[in-house]
Design a protein around this motif. Structure first.
Motif, short mmCIF file in Angstrom:
data_model
loop_
_atom_site.label_atom_id
_atom_site.label_comp_id
_atom_site.label_asym_id
_atom_site.label_seq_id
_atom_site.Cartn_x
_atom_site.Cartn_y
_atom_site.Cartn_z
N TYR A 115 19.21 -29.60 -47.14
CA TYR A 115 18.42 -29.16 -46.28
C TYR A 115 18.73 -29.59 -44.83
O TYR A 115 18.88 -30.97 -44.66
CB TYR A 115 16.95 -29.61 -46.81
CG TYR A 115 16.56 -28.67 -47.67
CD1 TYR A 115 16.91 -28.80 -49.15
CD2 TYR A 115 15.34 -27.71 -47.68
CE1 TYR A 115 16.48 -28.19 -50.28
CE2 TYR A 115 15.00 -27.01 -48.98
CZ TYR A 115 15.36 -27.33 -50.21
OH TYR A 115 14.71 -26.56 -51.13
N LYS B 199 26.81 -20.87 -51.99
CA LYS B 199 25.91 -19.69 -51.82
C LYS B 199 25.78 -19.79 -50.11
O LYS B 199 26.14 -21.05 -49.34
CB LYS B 199 24.19 -20.15 -52.11
CG LYS B 199 24.16 -19.68 -53.46
CD LYS B 199 22.90 -19.92 -54.13
CE LYS B 199 22.79 -19.48 -55.65
NZ LYS B 199 21.38 -19.66 -55.99
N GLU C 130 16.25 -23.96 -58.59
CA GLU C 130 16.98 -23.08 -57.70
C GLU C 130 16.77 -23.44 -56.08
O GLU C 130 17.15 -23.20 -55.18
CB GLU C 130 16.56 -21.72 -57.76
CG GLU C 130 15.02 -21.66 -58.03
CD GLU C 130 14.51 -21.34 -59.35
OE1 GLU C 130 15.10 -22.28 -60.13
OE2 GLU C 130 13.52 -20.35 -59.56
N ASP C 131 15.63 -24.74 -55.97
CA ASP C 131 15.34 -25.21 -54.70
C ASP C 131 16.55 -26.29 -54.22
O ASP C 131 16.70 -26.85 -53.34
CB ASP C 131 14.06 -25.90 -54.69
CG ASP C 131 13.06 -24.85 -54.74
OD1 ASP C 131 12.08 -25.22 -55.45
OD2 ASP C 131 13.12 -23.86 -54.02
N THR C 132 17.40 -26.47 -55.12
CA THR C 132 18.55 -27.49 -55.06
C THR C 132 19.49 -27.16 -53.96
O THR C 132 19.82 -26.01 -54.16
CB THR C 132 19.49 -27.92 -56.27
OG1 THR C 132 18.38 -28.60 -57.34
CG2 THR C 132 20.33 -28.82 -56.12
N ALA C 133 19.65 -27.90 -52.76
CA ALA C 133 20.38 -27.47 -51.92
C ALA C 133 20.37 -28.60 -50.86
O ALA C 133 19.63 -29.74 -50.89
CB ALA C 133 19.76 -26.27 -51.13
N ARG D 68 24.00 -19.86 -46.33
CA ARG D 68 22.91 -20.85 -45.91
C ARG D 68 21.79 -19.72 -45.57
O ARG D 68 21.86 -18.67 -45.35
CB ARG D 68 23.43 -21.34 -44.11
CG ARG D 68 22.26 -22.24 -43.71
CD ARG D 68 22.91 -22.53 -42.38
NE ARG D 68 23.48 -21.30 -41.55
CZ ARG D 68 24.51 -21.81 -40.50
NH1 ARG D 68 24.63 -22.99 -40.07
NH2 ARG D 68 24.69 -20.53 -39.87
N GLN E 288 20.07 -33.96 -48.98
CA GLN E 288 20.20 -33.42 -50.27
C GLN E 288 19.13 -33.44 -50.99
O GLN E 288 18.37 -34.55 -50.97
CB GLN E 288 21.35 -34.42 -51.01
CG GLN E 288 21.67 -33.50 -52.40
CD GLN E 288 22.21 -32.39 -52.36
OE1 GLN E 288 23.13 -32.08 -51.66
NE2 GLN E 288 21.54 -31.46 -53.51
N ARG F 142 18.49 -23.99 -45.73
CA ARG F 142 19.15 -25.00 -46.89
C ARG F 142 20.47 -24.04 -47.18
O ARG F 142 20.64 -23.11 -46.78
CB ARG F 142 18.16 -25.18 -47.98
CG ARG F 142 17.86 -23.70 -48.44
CD ARG F 142 16.77 -24.10 -49.46
NE ARG F 142 16.26 -22.92 -50.25
CZ ARG F 142 15.37 -22.73 -51.18
NH1 ARG F 142 14.55 -23.49 -51.43
NH2 ARG F 142 14.99 -21.37 -51.97
N GLN F 143 21.04 -24.91 -47.86
CA GLN F 143 22.37 -24.33 -48.30
C GLN F 143 22.79 -24.96 -49.65
O GLN F 143 23.04 -26.22 -49.78
CB GLN F 143 23.73 -24.45 -47.21
CG GLN F 143 25.01 -23.72 -47.94
CD GLN F 143 26.15 -23.73 -46.76
OE1 GLN F 143 25.82 -24.34 -45.88
NE2 GLN F 143 26.80 -22.63 -46.81
N ALA F 144 23.04 -24.13 -50.84
CA ALA F 144 23.18 -24.51 -51.96
C ALA F 144 24.63 -24.42 -52.34
O ALA F 144 25.27 -23.67 -51.42
CB ALA F 144 22.50 -23.94 -53.04
N THR G 86 17.73 -32.38 -55.06
CA THR G 86 18.28 -32.11 -56.22
C THR G 86 17.06 -32.19 -57.16
O THR G 86 16.53 -32.88 -57.53
CB THR G 86 19.42 -33.10 -56.70
OG1 THR G 86 20.58 -33.00 -55.85
CG2 THR G 86 19.74 -32.48 -58.01
#
Length: 129
Positions: free
Chosen positions: A93, A42, A88-91, A44, A124, A37-39, A126
């Motif tokens: 995937y 941030k 904080e899991d928002t990213a 990956r 995504q 995942r990559q937010a 969110t």
């Protein structure tokens, strides 16, 4: 090989989502399938992976106990059940695919993005607070 991911969306904190990703064509199955995942703004990061030989998942510490990875018997589809989601899991995937057995044994290679041969387009996720 094409990887098609689905299942992302918007969910409230403490909610659940299930991601899936199918690899095609893959007549003999993949050796390992996984998720990164990559937010925004941030790096990956590795999330989880599962190999055909072990059948059990390998997880990043940040998701242990909340996320569960599984795959179908044919070895072409991987799932990521995400529970107790946090903002904080928002990213985005990304599902990943490794076609062959690595020379290096064990599980230390799982988090290395260079260990995977194919990457999906991303889905995504969110999580709202």
């Amino acid at each position: 090989v094409q990887l098609q991911a689905s299942g992302g969306g918007l969910v409230q904190a403490r909610g659940s989502l299930r991601l899936s990703c199918s690899a095609s064509p893959r007549p003999f199955g993949s050796y390992a399938l996984g998720w990164f995942r990559q937010a925004p703004w941030k790096e990956r990061e590795f999330v989880a992976a599962i190999s055909r030989s072990s059948g059990s998942g390998y997880y990043a510490d940040s998701v242990k106990g909340r996320l569960a990875i599984s795959r179908d018997n044919a070895g072409n589809t991987v799932y990521l059940q995400m529970n107790s989601l946090k903002p904080e899991d928002t990213a985005v995937y990304y599902c990943v695919d490794r076609k062959s057995t690595p020379i290096m044994g064990g599980t230390s290679w799982y988090p290395n993005p260079n260990a995977y041969h194919y990457w999906g387009q991303g889905t995504q996720v969110t999580v709202s607070s």
